[in-house]
Enzyme design. Structure first.
Site, short mmCIF file in Angstrom:
data_model
loop_
_atom_site.label_atom_id
_atom_site.label_comp_id
_atom_site.label_asym_id
_atom_site.label_seq_id
_atom_site.Cartn_x
_atom_site.Cartn_y
_atom_site.Cartn_z
N GLU A 69 -27.74 -7.45 47.71
CA GLU A 69 -28.34 -6.10 47.74
C GLU A 69 -27.81 -5.21 48.85
O GLU A 69 -27.99 -4.00 48.82
CB GLU A 69 -29.86 -6.24 47.86
CG GLU A 69 -30.49 -6.86 46.61
CD GLU A 69 -31.90 -7.36 46.82
OE1 GLU A 69 -32.25 -7.70 47.97
OE2 GLU A 69 -32.66 -7.40 45.83
N HIS A 107 -10.91 -19.48 8.88
CA HIS A 107 -11.65 -20.33 7.95
C HIS A 107 -10.99 -20.31 6.58
O HIS A 107 -10.72 -19.25 6.04
CB HIS A 107 -13.09 -19.85 7.79
CG HIS A 107 -13.86 -19.95 9.06
ND1 HIS A 107 -14.32 -21.13 9.56
CD2 HIS A 107 -14.23 -18.99 9.94
CE1 HIS A 107 -14.95 -20.91 10.71
NE2 HIS A 107 -14.90 -19.61 10.96
N ASP A 114 -29.44 -3.52 36.36
CA ASP A 114 -30.64 -3.23 37.17
C ASP A 114 -30.26 -2.52 38.47
O ASP A 114 -30.95 -1.60 38.92
CB ASP A 114 -31.41 -4.54 37.47
CG ASP A 114 -30.52 -5.63 38.06
OD1 ASP A 114 -29.28 -5.59 37.85
OD2 ASP A 114 -31.05 -6.55 38.72
N HIS A 124 -30.79 -9.61 33.70
CA HIS A 124 -29.82 -8.59 34.09
C HIS A 124 -28.58 -9.31 34.62
O HIS A 124 -28.32 -9.36 35.81
CB HIS A 124 -30.42 -7.65 35.14
CG HIS A 124 -31.08 -6.45 34.52
ND1 HIS A 124 -30.37 -5.49 33.84
CD2 HIS A 124 -32.37 -6.09 34.44
CE1 HIS A 124 -31.20 -4.56 33.37
NE2 HIS A 124 -32.42 -4.90 33.71
N TYR A 149 -15.10 -0.23 21.45
CA TYR A 149 -15.08 0.62 22.65
C TYR A 149 -13.70 1.25 22.81
O TYR A 149 -12.70 0.53 22.80
CB TYR A 149 -15.30 -0.20 23.91
CG TYR A 149 -16.60 -0.91 24.08
CD1 TYR A 149 -17.56 -0.44 24.98
CD2 TYR A 149 -16.86 -2.10 23.41
CE1 TYR A 149 -18.74 -1.13 25.19
CE2 TYR A 149 -18.05 -2.79 23.61
CZ TYR A 149 -18.97 -2.30 24.50
OH TYR A 149 -20.14 -2.98 24.70
#
Ligand SMILES: [Zn+2]
Ligand SMILES: [Zn+2]
Length: 429
Positions: free
Chosen positions: A408, A276, A134, A129, A332
């Site tokens: 946290e 390329h 998470d 994560h 997006y």
């Protein structure tokens, strides 16, 4: 009572009930903070890649059901949608969390460090994560518990969107995002407003950042093939050189940002990331392939940049007697915070974070699939601090890296602000 007294009475009554709801939220958030941290550690230790979030989804669904929330599973492959019916009529407010992890091998020394591995695009890799999703899952599970405990006081419904694959599925033949898929399956139809947050490893805990209007860039992929005519390197006049033409095209692109984009409104980016062509020092090749990325803020700017890329590439090629095929794949859309909703929620954010803790985010040239929800209904996406207090953001590992780390102690503000969004929005609508 005369009219004015009635109005004042109603306003003070509303203010009173709002502040009571907020203090109720504060208390409940403090009570479940430890539990949220435990959930997060469990999810952190068991990360799953996009569209494979089976364990995470089950944990979410079981939790929502235990709270009496109506649950639909397997939305957009592994997504979970929960609906909490409030005790009074009112709008439907959606809250979103993304559940996917990344193909990154964790290097942080934690007791709940991930040792999970997987095969990604044919390669063995660790799974981590490394973007903090998470924490989003655990926080939204906590918000569900807070609001379910207050459901009789809620004037409206809350829709919890736990989506897969925010980072996108970009494999041969498949390009999609969890949010796009969720929208296609109709999750936004009955929603009035949508809120989401992203934890930030380089923003101090206790802080919230946001900005009105375009906030994160839209991303599109660029592919160009320049077709020339092959020739001996010693007699270029007998062919059409796609290498020289490509060089001119790349230089031409530099004028899009410098001469066409109104940079006082918003920046934009055109990057050619790979080129390329050719095989030998004395052969002018038949074609050159280029790929790149385009970053823009808003539909109008996106249309302008796409138009200029196509014009410059095709016309420069034409002037050389070559031909350019331009392919732009929309990825997006830009994450655009609805200005009215953002203004409305300003005092809510300030109330949650407190004086001196609300920041105006810079424009971010990264992207978020939260933008797909915002194209359907007004939405607001904020950043939540996850860096240790007093940390140096320039020395703190960024997202998507093996050393990515989240403190946290930042979660509780996430619990509070997301819950505040719901009760305040309901109070104003
Ligand atoms: Zn990410
Ligand atoms: Zn992310």
């Amino acid at each position: 009572m005369n009219k004015l007294t009635i109005v004042l009475f109603l306003i003070s009554g509303m203010a009173f009930s709002q502040s009571k709801l907020r203090s109720d939220i504060d208390q409940r958030a403090a009570e479940i903070e430890d539990k949220v941290i435990e959930w997060r550690r469990d999810i952190h230790q068991n990360p799953e890649l996009g569209n494979q979030e089976f364990r995470t989804a089950k944990k979410v669904a079981d939790h929502l059901r235990s709270l009496g929330i109506e649950v639909t599973e397997e939305v957009a492959v592994t997504g979970v949608v929960g609906v909490l019916q409030g005790g009074k009529p009112g709008p439907t407010v959606a809250l979103r969390a993304d559940m996917d992890a990344l193909p990154v091998t964790e290097r942080v020394d934690l007791p709940f460090k991930s040792t999970v591995t997987a095969t990604y695009n044919g390669q063995e890799t660790g799974v981590m994560h490394a973007c903090g999703h998470d924490t989003h899952v655990a926080i939204l599970m906590g918000v569900a518990e807070i609001l379910a405990g207050m459901k009789d006081d809620l004037a409206g419904n809350v829709k919890f969107l736990f989506q897969p694959a925010e980072e996108g599925i970009n494999e041969p033949g498949v390009t999609t995002w969890g949010a796009k898929q969720m929208v296609e399956e109709g999750v936004m139809e009955d929603v009035d407003a949508v809120f989401g947050l992203h934890i930030g490893s380089q923003m101090e805990v206790g802080k919230i950042g946001y900005r009105s209007g375009p906030a994160l860039a839209g991303v599109d992929e660029l592919e160009i093939t320049v077709h020339g005519t092959q020739a001996h390197g010693a007699s270029p006049w007998s062919g059409v050189d796609p290498i020289v033409t490509s060089a001119q095209i790349i230089n031409g692109f530099q004028t899009i940002i410098a001469r066409n984009v109104n940079i006082t409104e918003a920046p934009a980016i055109v990057t050619v990331g790979a080129i390329h062509g050719g095989i030998r020092h004395n052969i002018i090749p038949e074609k050159v392939d280029m790929i790149g990325t385009i970053r823009t803020f808003g539909d109008e700017q996106q249309a302008l940049v796409h138009k200029r890329i196509t014009e410059i590439a095709t016309h420069i090629a034409e002037s050389a007697g070559a031909k350019a095929d331009v392919r732009i794949k929309k990825m997006y859309p830009s994450t655009i915070n609805d200005p009215e909703l953002t203004e409305m929620m300003g005092p809510t954010i300030l109330a949650a974070a407190g004086d001196g803790n609300v920041l105006t985010n810079p424009l971010i040239t990264g992207a978020e699939d939260f933008s797909f929800y915002q194209r359907e209904k007004p939405g607001l996406f904020i950043s939540l601090g996850g860096m240790k207090k007093g940390g140096d953001p320039t020395k703190t590992p960024s997202h998507h890296t093996p050393d990515f780390y989240i403190d946290e102690s930042g979660f509780i503000l996430g619990l509070r602000v997301m819950s505040y969004f719901v009760v305040d929005y309901m109070g104003m609508n």
